[in-house]
Scaffold this active site. Sequence first.
Site, short mmCIF file in Angstrom:
data_model
loop_
_atom_site.label_atom_id
_atom_site.label_comp_id
_atom_site.label_asym_id
_atom_site.label_seq_id
_atom_site.Cartn_x
_atom_site.Cartn_y
_atom_site.Cartn_z
N CYS A 54 -44.47 -6.35 -0.54
CA CYS A 54 -43.89 -6.64 0.77
C CYS A 54 -42.65 -5.78 1.03
O CYS A 54 -42.36 -5.40 2.16
CB CYS A 54 -43.55 -8.12 0.89
N HIS A 304 -39.41 -12.95 -0.92
CA HIS A 304 -40.29 -12.24 0.01
C HIS A 304 -39.45 -11.39 0.95
O HIS A 304 -38.37 -11.81 1.39
CB HIS A 304 -41.11 -13.26 0.80
#
EC number: 3.4.19.12
Length: 987
Positions: A54, A304
């Site tokens: 990510c 994340h």
Amino acid sequence: RRNCRGNPNCLVGIGEHAWLGEIDENSFHNIDDPNCERRKKNAFVGLTNLGATCYVNTFLQMWFLNLELRQALYLCPSACGDGVPKDADYEPQTICEHLQYLFALLQNSKRRYIDPSGFVKALGLDTGQQQDAQEFSKLFMSLLEDTLSKQKNPDVRNIVQKQFCGEYAYVTVCNQCGRESKLVSKFYELELNIQGHKQLTDCITEFLKEEKLEGDNRYFCETCQSKQNATRKIRLLSLPCTLNLQLMRFVFDRQTGHKKKLNTYIGFSELLDMEPFMEQKNGVYVYELSAVLIHRGVSAYSGHYIAHVKDPQTGEWYKFNDEDIEKMEGKKLQLGIEEDLAEPSKSQTRKPKCGKGTHCSRNAYMLVYRLQAREKSLTVQVPAFLQELVERDNCKFEEWCNEMAEMRKQSVARGKIKHEEVKELYQRLPAEAGSPYDFISLEWLQKWLDESTPPKPIDNTACLCSHGKLHPDKISLMKRISEYVADFFYRRYGGGPRLNVKALCKDCVVERCRILRLKNQLNEDYKTVTNLLKMTVKGNDGFWVGKASLRSWRQLALEQLNEQDEDAEHSNGKMNGNAQNKDESNEEKREEEEELNFNEDIVCPHGDLCISENERRVVSKEAWEKLKQYFPKAPEFPNNKECCSQCKILEREGEENEALHKMMASEQKTSLQNLFHDKCRPCLGSWPQETDELYIVSQFFVEEWRKFVRRPTRCSPVSSIANSVLLCPHGGLMFTFASMTKEDSKHIALIWPSEWERIQKLFVVDHVIKITRTQTAGAGPESTRYTSEPQLCPECREGLLCQQQRDLREYTQATIYIHKVVDNKKVMKDAAPELNVSSSEAEEEREENKPEGEQDPDFNQANGGTKRQKLSHQSYITYQKQGIRRSTRHRKVRGEKALLVSANQTLKELKIQIMHAFSVAPFDQNLSLDGKILSDDTATLGSLGVIPESVILLKADEPIADYAAMDDVMQVCMPEEGFKGTGLLGH
């Protein structure tokens, strides 16, 4: 309603509810609508998260929306500029080509998201390992700049410097003469410390603040030609079009030895005026916010990454979260939801209020500002060769969409046909009274009603009895259906055999009734036999029966009955003799009993009555006749039957042998009393004056002989002495005189000459091993010589030593000890042992430590004392001094911890273990072994001479205040935070 599983006529709750009534077409398939994967109008394209990529996706989206960078990359020549053959797939060869193709797909693809695996693979990144995002940004920009520097087009060659590169100078001013020294340096981002600050401008001010150089840190002035007090600061000389501000959220924590995340709020504005921070104030330095990179999570090692990026053409903000892209309302940046998701605890500092045009975040780790533009934004067109490749991919996508749509259509058509079929057949499924019927498996019916699994041919073989008909015990697994539906099923799906009304097996039912009657009779007979066994048998009218058989006769009878119906489900584990007892010995006994038939437990190996009366008892004639009804083939022994004559003879011989063994043991103990009690034993370290000869036997012989003397009836007698174990294949001795006084003393036992004469009479000796002392003229130790018969074999002795050393270098999961030294003081003999030593161990060690009150041997090596002796193929150490047997157990002392290590482990890995055990960072550790400094982090412990039970001394350096330096070291010590062996790191 639930299905009645024991009732073959119940056809409710078998899965029919999914088909009755109206059904949505989407229930006939599990294929998602391919149009959901199609890109929406005026929307951006997402990027697939390949596991832990990510952080890569956020940077790619941010760089894609830098129109100048995208335009320059499109201008970069490509190997496929002349076109790619239609029958070949395009495979980019360079980083620039990968980025070109990726940007072209992001711009004109019809897919909702695309796969960046080719780009990630080209960089050599580990898709399962989350890397340091800030380091990735630095390394990739350096790689891209190096790659583009070879281009001829200046717009392409200089794009990285033009967009991202600025200049600042380290300026040092001498306080004495005022001389100014300037060191100009380029930067691609400004790394700003956020600890203790609330606003972005405060972080920039601290970055540029003046530092005083005084004391030991004074500056050497070239003009004064001496060290002088001075000031040093950073001056911004020029700024790039795109200003990257790295917020240092991830810092090194000395207490834990790991990185941690600073979850503090930092305020920043959408417009940033950099003019107050510049050295020259005559330019335009107003920047507007263009991207905010967010790390969601409270740990530096997980979480994340997402990006909020502004579209330069429309001024609208978008949130890029891998495949999902969300447009912000009203052309405004909205960070609120990201801050809520990262809430680590209720006690977290509240979010400060933000005014218009300002934002604050505790998860932003990079802010990107672009120079405020006066002209309209650039329009970027995809080159023709790239557009052709994008069209190819779009064609593949359309083909996939059509294929998925067709599959959905076919599934719906099949589902509708099945729906009509089930609705009609289920109504006719029950068999009416007096009408023909079939039995069919409930499991098969359920699969037929399950739309996800097309049914296989009908298979009824598992429900058949030995006569080829329907087994009575399988009725609960079957359902009775009408003959009409059964005909349809067998025509449509095939299989068999068919089980109609004639398939019910009368023979099995009759046999079941017979078994039930016998079982009922067995219970009555069991009570009768139990009462008969309480009566005393007189005369010769009784019979011998094994006690074990009597204990389990009802169980054995049940087993015989169940063997005739072995497929019956109610034959539980207890009936089949599988019940487990808690007592392991009883369980073994049961298994032995179950292997025998009734009354065979009193049959000797010769087929006659056994001689042990403890295993049998006499029962009355009436009880025996009852038992014979169930066990007609059982061995029969009247109580006047004589025992086996052969067993009697063997018993007498065994008694005679036991008496002989006792006599042998008594005679040998009397002859060798001191050897048995281990008293008055000679010692090579202090040779006895009364003899010049000593004999040697193996310690194994002595131990086995002592076992026999202690328990002559249970242990086999020892008739010979095998000294060959102490000799090599050539017949030479394997031990030196010196080694037999120390580490090899445990393998041998020394024998007095008088004892040797008695040993030769009592035992057969294969090889005589003798040590002789010879004294020549003189009084010193040099005048004494010791010779052995047979002599030492030097070659085999050397081979043995090499093997011992090799074994010590090839250990796994062995224990070593780390001793922390404080102020250069080492633990002496009065150091208290660890409290977790058991009382028996402590008592044993007190006995072993009585002689001479020696210093703790663990640290003799550091103080010039006796070194440890190494043993062969054993992961422990023994200490020997003048024949005194020392403990092989290492005594752990205060300040010392045990670690499990392997020989192939590196010193760096050991330092990380030590860091967790002692909270000392690897770069603060100074390790030594036997006075030798251990410094090569890449070397294995085996190559460094670390063996099992080694004690490594640890001296910790004083803490340092340079957190940036510690952070750099941690990047080396903890490689998972960098690019593990990647091509990117190589650049």
